[in-house]
Design a protein around this motif. Structure first.
Motif, PDB file in Angstrom:
ATOM      1  N   LYS A  25       0.816  -1.226   0.000  1.00 45.08           N
ATOM      2  CA  LYS A  25       0.000   0.000   0.000  1.00 45.08           C
ATOM      3  C   LYS A  25       0.847   1.273   0.000  1.00 45.08           C
ATOM      4  O   LYS A  25       0.342   2.361  -0.230  1.00 45.08           O
ATOM      5  N   VAL A  26       2.122   1.114   0.366  1.00 46.12           N
ATOM      6  CA  VAL A  26       2.966   2.315   0.430  1.00 46.12           C
ATOM      7  C   VAL A  26       4.132   2.187  -0.557  1.00 46.12           C
ATOM      8  O   VAL A  26       4.303   1.147  -1.195  1.00 46.12           O
ATOM      9  N   THR A  27       4.889   3.267  -0.701  1.00 45.46           N
ATOM     10  CA  THR A  27       6.014   3.253  -1.639  1.00 45.46           C
ATOM     11  C   THR A  27       7.315   3.560  -0.900  1.00 45.46           C
ATOM     12  O   THR A  27       7.308   4.177   0.164  1.00 45.46           O
ATOM     13  N   LEU A  28       8.402   3.118  -1.510  1.00 49.87           N
ATOM     14  CA  LEU A  28       9.731   3.443  -0.981  1.00 49.87           C
ATOM     15  C   LEU A  28      10.113   4.817  -1.528  1.00 49.87           C
ATOM     16  O   LEU A  28      10.968   4.950  -2.403  1.00 49.87           O
ATOM     17  N   SER A  29       9.404   5.812  -1.040  1.00 49.64           N
ATOM     18  CA  SER A  29       9.656   7.156  -1.570  1.00 49.64           C
ATOM     19  C   SER A  29       9.585   8.155  -0.433  1.00 49.64           C
ATOM     20  O   SER A  29       9.010   7.876   0.619  1.00 49.64           O
ATOM     21  N   ALA A  30      10.178   9.309  -0.640  1.00 53.54           N
ATOM     22  CA  ALA A  30      10.153  10.346   0.387  1.00 53.54           C
ATOM     23  C   ALA A  30      10.116  11.725  -0.243  1.00 53.54           C
ATOM     24  O   ALA A  30      10.745  11.958  -1.275  1.00 53.54           O
ATOM     25  N   ASP A  31       9.374  12.606   0.391  1.00 49.81           N
ATOM     26  CA  ASP A  31       9.463  14.024   0.047  1.00 49.81           C
ATOM     27  C   ASP A  31      10.395  14.664   1.062  1.00 49.81           C
ATOM     28  O   ASP A  31      10.351  14.303   2.238  1.00 49.81           O
ATOM     29  N   LEU A  32      11.194  15.587   0.600  1.00 47.49           N
ATOM     30  CA  LEU A  32      12.025  16.343   1.527  1.00 47.49           C
ATOM     31  C   LEU A  32      11.347  17.704   1.724  1.00 47.49           C
ATOM     32  O   LEU A  32      11.150  18.452   0.765  1.00 47.49           O
TER      33      LEU A  32
END
Ligand code: ATP
Ligand code: MG
Length: 433
Positions: A341-348
């Motif tokens: 359901k989630v992603t290996l991603s990030a916002d900085l």
């Protein structure tokens, strides 16, 4: 008439010992006459210098020229450096000769004539000569230099990718169509897909180029044309990617803090480089912070400007918000094996409420998984064929990010609106000048 030659720039002249002769080429920024005494502030690309001239001590023709020189005329000024505790920099130039090289008409950038900020941006081609705007653009140049330094010193290859493209990277709604003979193509929203092709030849690459997004939202952090710093690395996971992002942001900030002191003082901003590691919170934790502040966001939606602002106000350094839901992300984001359901991603997110400055993450490298995602998001696998193809020929696990130049500058310099971070901003209502 031949243009005289310069011996020094203004900033250099201010470092010379008293008595040194100097020949300047520049523009008249300020002019002030008290009887037979004339004070000028001359500006060139390096900065400002005070110049004083006394009637009778310089040739009559030079006196007349200096006395009558209009603001923003291009001029030649010759003189001797003198210590003067009253001058803003402790030194001034005592005039011995003067010439107008190209006169200026009555300068339109006067408070009495400027009705609004819009008017200021209508005259941006002239307004950029001001001390603050020129300082911002110099700091931007330093930012770019530090980005190239960072990547080149670590063995990245600098690539360029097409601006005219056939497919969306960040969603079809924000594409700018361009007539292309009998076809329609689009202006690139991001170079990422091309970078992914390049890493299989070059391992780690970066790009610094414009991106175009038809975003109608008139916010203080969106431009329709902006510059993105993008990097992509083969055999690299999400955790390692965040370390690269924070190191890059630290390097950019410390170059500006160390090398742009004069410009920062003109902008009125102190920059303290944020030391890595930056804090990391999950999307769920960010949602909690936002909810406690009365902002309701359904799980799965993007955080949005207000929530990002609230979350980032809780930190004094940039903060990574990780594990965004699949629905809030583009089709290429990879999910961790234990949670689809989630992603290996990030916002900085930049602190002090400035919000998102970068997005990064691990990309899907498996063919079938990506094909499913393309279909699920209603994209046409045919236009994506080359991108899917990469997954058929040894695509390793890989990650990358995009950092916005103007967003980063806006945060570092505390600019009210993003348009101040670029020479000729492009927004929904502005493509002039
Ligand atoms: P947002 O949600 O804030 O509109 P985004 O998530 O759509 O941005 P990305 O696709 O993640 O943007 O782009 C990477 C980076 O490029 C962003 O983190 C931001 O710094 C910058 N960026 C994106 N869109 C814009 C824009 N319209 N104007 C200026 N910078 C932008
Ligand atoms: Mg983003």
């Amino acid at each position: 008439m031949q243009t005289p030659t310069r011996s020094h720039y203004a900033a250099e002249a201010l470092t010379l010992t008293a008595g040194t002769p100097v020949r300047l080429l520049g523009w008249v920024a300020v002019k002030h006459q008290v009887g037979g005494l004339l004070f000028l502030r001359i500006r060139d690309g390096s900065g400002y210098i005070q110049v004083s001239g006394r009637k009778g001590t310089i040739p009559q023709e030079a006196w007349e020229a200096a006395k009558d020189a209009s603001i923003e005329s291009a001029v030649y000024a010759e003189g001797i450096v003198k210590d003067d505790p009253r001058a803003p920099s402790g030194k001034e130039l005592v005039l011995s000769n003067f010439q107008v090289i190209s006169p200026a008409e009555l300068w339109p950038l006067r408070k009495s004539l400027l009705k609004s900020r819009t008017a200021l941006y209508d005259l941006r081609h002239l307004a950029l000569r001001g001390p603050r705007t020129s300082a911002i653009i110099k700091i931007r140049s330093k930012l770019m230099e530090s980005v190239f330094d960072y990547f080149f010193s670590r063995g990245y290859v600098y690539i360029q990718s097409p601006i005219l493209v056939k497919a969306a990277v960040e969603g079809g709604a924000t594409l700018f169509p361009v007539k292309y003979f009998d076809d329609v193509v689009y202006l690139s929203q991001s170079a990422q897909l091309y970078e992914e092709a390049a890493i299989c030849a070059l391992d780690k690459v970066f790009i610094v180029q414009p991106a175009f997004r038809a975003e109608r939202s008139k916010t203080s952090r969106h431009l329709t044309e902006f510059w993105m710093i993008e990097a992509e690395l083969a055999f690299t996971g999400f955790e390692d990617l965040m370390k690269i992002e924070e190191e890059l942001v630290f390097n950019i900030s410390s170059s500006i803090a160390n090398d742009c002191k004069e410009e920062l003082s003109r902008v009125g901003k102190k920059v303290v480089a944020p030391e890595p590691p930056f804090p990391r919170i999950t999307y769920d934790e960010a949602l909690d912070i936002a909810t406690k502040s009365g902002i309701s966001i359904s799980w799965g939606d993007d955080l949005g400007t207000e929530a990002e602002r609230i979350v980032s106000l809780n930190f004094d350094k940039p903060v990574f918000v990780t594990k965004y839901p699949v629905n809030a992300r583009s089709f290429y984001h990879m999910s961790p094996p234990d949670n689809p359901k989630v992603t290996l991603s990030a916002d900085l997110l930049a602190p002090e409420g400035y919000g998102e400055i970068a997005t990064g993450g691990q990309r899907i490298h498996n063919y079938n998984v990506l094909l499913d995602k393309v279909r699920q998001q209603g994209l046409d696998p045919r236009t994506m064929k080359w991108y899917l193809d990469l997954r058929r020929y040894g695509m390793p696990p890989h990650s990358g990010f995009g950092l916005g130049v103007e967003r980063t500058l806006r945060w570092l310099l505390g600019l009210r609106h993003i348009r101040a971070s670029t020479l000729f901003p492009r927004t929904p209502n502005r493509v002039y000048p």
